[in-house]
Structure formats: structure tokens, C-alpha cells
Design a protein around this motif. Sequence first.
Motif, PDB file in Angstrom:
ATOM      1  N   GLU A  46       2.518  27.225  12.391  1.00  0.00           N
ATOM      2  CA  GLU A  46       1.827  26.297  13.281  1.00  0.00           C
ATOM      3  C   GLU A  46       1.595  24.997  12.528  1.00  0.00           C
ATOM      4  O   GLU A  46       1.165  24.993  11.382  1.00  0.00           O
ATOM      5  N   PHE A  47       1.900  23.878  13.205  1.00  0.00           N
ATOM      6  CA  PHE A  47       1.748  22.578  12.586  1.00  0.00           C
ATOM      7  C   PHE A  47       0.623  21.813  13.255  1.00  0.00           C
ATOM      8  O   PHE A  47       0.515  21.787  14.478  1.00  0.00           O
ATOM      9  N   ASP A  48      -0.183  21.172  12.452  1.00  0.00           N
ATOM     10  CA  ASP A  48      -1.264  20.332  12.936  1.00  0.00           C
ATOM     11  C   ASP A  48      -0.703  18.930  13.165  1.00  0.00           C
ATOM     12  O   ASP A  48       0.413  18.610  12.773  1.00  0.00           O
ATOM     13  N   TRP A  49      -1.483  18.038  13.782  1.00  0.00           N
ATOM     14  CA  TRP A  49      -0.995  16.685  14.035  1.00  0.00           C
ATOM     15  C   TRP A  49      -0.771  15.941  12.731  1.00  0.00           C
ATOM     16  O   TRP A  49       0.091  15.071  12.638  1.00  0.00           O
ATOM     17  N   LYS A  50      -1.515  16.295  11.681  1.00  0.00           N
ATOM     18  CA  LYS A  50      -1.324  15.643  10.384  1.00  0.00           C
ATOM     19  C   LYS A  50       0.023  16.029   9.777  1.00  0.00           C
ATOM     20  O   LYS A  50       0.683  15.207   9.140  1.00  0.00           O
ATOM     21  N   ASP A  51       0.436  17.274   9.994  1.00  0.00           N
ATOM     22  CA  ASP A  51       1.742  17.711   9.505  1.00  0.00           C
ATOM     23  C   ASP A  51       2.865  16.970  10.219  1.00  0.00           C
ATOM     24  O   ASP A  51       3.830  16.529   9.591  1.00  0.00           O
TER      25      ASP A  51
END
Length: 86
Positions: A46-51
Motif C-alpha cells: 500500500e502506498f501513501d500519497w507521500k510515496d
Amino acid sequence: MTGDNNGRDDAKRRRSPEKVLRDRGVYHLPDIPELEEPAGAEEPAEFDWKDVLAFIIASYQIIFPFLGLVLAVFLVIWGVLWLMSM
């Protein structure tokens, strides 16, 4: 001391090169036991918006130098053609 083995022990002289290197601590990787897969390892990451932002910035850091080079070559060719037309 005999001249044919130059004082070395026959047993040491006949050891395999891998054994000699292992004894010296060179070119030897220790055996790593097999690790079991942890439960839930098949779940997608899962990727966050920062990633996502970091991926976008990294991709532009790769693309922009090439785009700049293409633009510079275009401007040089355009400038030379413009000077020749005068």
C-alpha cells in the motif's frame, strides 16, 4: 627442509583453493538459514500519497535531463540555421 615443497606442509599444499580462501576469511559467505515466509506476505503493498509524490519527483529527475538535452540540441540547430539564413 627439502627443495621441492619449499618448506610447506603437503597437507596445506593440497587443500582446495576454496578451503584456503575460507580460512583466510576471503571469498566466503556464511550460510544463511532459510527464512519462512511471514503470514500475509502475499498482500499487495500500500502506498501513501507521500510515496506517490516521491515516485513522481524521482521520475522527473530522470526525465528532465534528457528533455533538456533535446531542447538544447534543438536550439543549437535552430540558431545555426537562423544565422545561415541571414
